[in-house]
Design a protein around this motif. Structure first.
Motif, PDB file in Angstrom:
ATOM      1  N   ILE A  29       0.842  -1.189   0.000  1.00  0.00           N
ATOM      2  CA  ILE A  29       0.000   0.000   0.000  1.00  0.00           C
ATOM      3  C   ILE A  29       0.877   1.238   0.000  1.00  0.00           C
ATOM      4  O   ILE A  29       2.041   1.188   0.413  1.00  0.00           O
ATOM      5  N   THR A  30       0.317   2.359  -0.461  1.00  0.00           N
ATOM      6  CA  THR A  30       1.089   3.576  -0.583  1.00  0.00           C
ATOM      7  C   THR A  30       0.252   4.796  -0.230  1.00  0.00           C
ATOM      8  O   THR A  30      -0.979   4.768  -0.345  1.00  0.00           O
ATOM      9  N   LYS A  31       0.959   5.841   0.176  1.00  0.00           N
ATOM     10  CA  LYS A  31       0.314   7.128   0.461  1.00  0.00           C
ATOM     11  C   LYS A  31       1.372   8.215   0.383  1.00  0.00           C
ATOM     12  O   LYS A  31       2.533   7.985   0.745  1.00  0.00           O
ATOM     13  N   SER A  32       0.974   9.393  -0.076  1.00  0.00           N
ATOM     14  CA  SER A  32       1.847  10.569  -0.079  1.00  0.00           C
ATOM     15  C   SER A  32       1.383  11.528   1.001  1.00  0.00           C
ATOM     16  O   SER A  32       0.194  11.838   1.090  1.00  0.00           O
ATOM     17  N   PHE A  33       2.313  11.970   1.813  1.00  0.00           N
ATOM     18  CA  PHE A  33       2.038  12.952   2.858  1.00  0.00           C
ATOM     19  C   PHE A  33       2.682  14.267   2.466  1.00  0.00           C
ATOM     20  O   PHE A  33       3.819  14.284   1.991  1.00  0.00           O
ATOM     21  N   GLN A  34       1.970  15.363   2.668  1.00  0.00           N
ATOM     22  CA  GLN A  34       2.528  16.682   2.384  1.00  0.00           C
ATOM     23  C   GLN A  34       2.447  17.530   3.649  1.00  0.00           C
ATOM     24  O   GLN A  34       1.412  17.553   4.325  1.00  0.00           O
ATOM     25  N   PHE A  35       3.526  18.204   3.954  1.00  0.00           N
ATOM     26  CA  PHE A  35       3.645  18.999   5.170  1.00  0.00           C
ATOM     27  C   PHE A  35       3.902  20.457   4.825  1.00  0.00           C
ATOM     28  O   PHE A  35       4.125  20.802   3.663  1.00  0.00           O
ATOM     29  N   ASN A  36       3.901  21.312   5.830  1.00  0.00           N
ATOM     30  CA  ASN A  36       4.114  22.747   5.599  1.00  0.00           C
ATOM     31  C   ASN A  36       5.524  23.071   5.132  1.00  0.00           C
ATOM     32  O   ASN A  36       5.724  23.999   4.361  1.00  0.00           O
ATOM     33  N   ASP A  37       6.497  22.297   5.608  1.00  0.00           N
ATOM     34  CA  ASP A  37       7.884  22.562   5.252  1.00  0.00           C
ATOM     35  C   ASP A  37       8.730  21.314   5.513  1.00  0.00           C
ATOM     36  O   ASP A  37       8.220  20.288   5.963  1.00  0.00           O
TER      37      ASP A  37
END
Length: 96
Positions: A29-37
Motif C-alpha cells: 500500500i502507498t500514500k503521499s504525505f505533504q507537510f508545511n515545510d
C-alpha cells in the motif's frame, strides 16, 4: 511474527485507513504525505522511525522537501501484513 494479508483481502484491510491505496502489481500500500515545510516532514519521519524501531518494522519511503511518499509491505511474508496496517494507522494518527 507478521501475519500476511491475502491479495484478495487488501482492499478490505485498508478501508479504515485514510487515503492509502494498493500499489499496482504488488501486494503493498502507498500514500503521499505533504507537510508545511521540510522540518515538519522530518519531524514526521523521525517520529515514525522511533515507532518503526519499537515494532521492528520499517517503511519504504522517499522524501523531497515537504513531501514524504510511503510504501508499506513486509519482506518476511512477501506481501502486505498486519504490521503494515499498524504502521499506516500510526502514520495517519500522527498526521491528523
Amino acid at each position: 511474527m507478521a501475519i500476511k494479508i491475502l491479495s484478495e483481502n487488501i482492499e478490505n484491510s485498508i478501508k479504515e485507513l485514510n487515503g492509502w491505496h494498493k500499489v499496482d502489481g504488488r501486494d503493498a500500500i502507498t500514500k503521499s504525505f505533504q507537510f508545511n515545510d521540510f522540518n515538519a516532514a522530518w519531524h514526521f519521519m523521525s517520529a515514525i522511525a522511533i515507532y518503526a524501531e519499537e515494532i521492528n518494522h520499517h517503511p519504504e519511503w522517499y522524501n523531497v522537501y515537504n513531501k514524504v511518499d510511503v510504501t508499506l509491505n513486509t519482506h518476511d511474508v512477501d506481501g502486505l501484513s498486519d504490521l503494515d496496517i499498524k504502521m499506516a494507522q500510526k502514520m495517519d494518527e500522527i498526521t491528523t
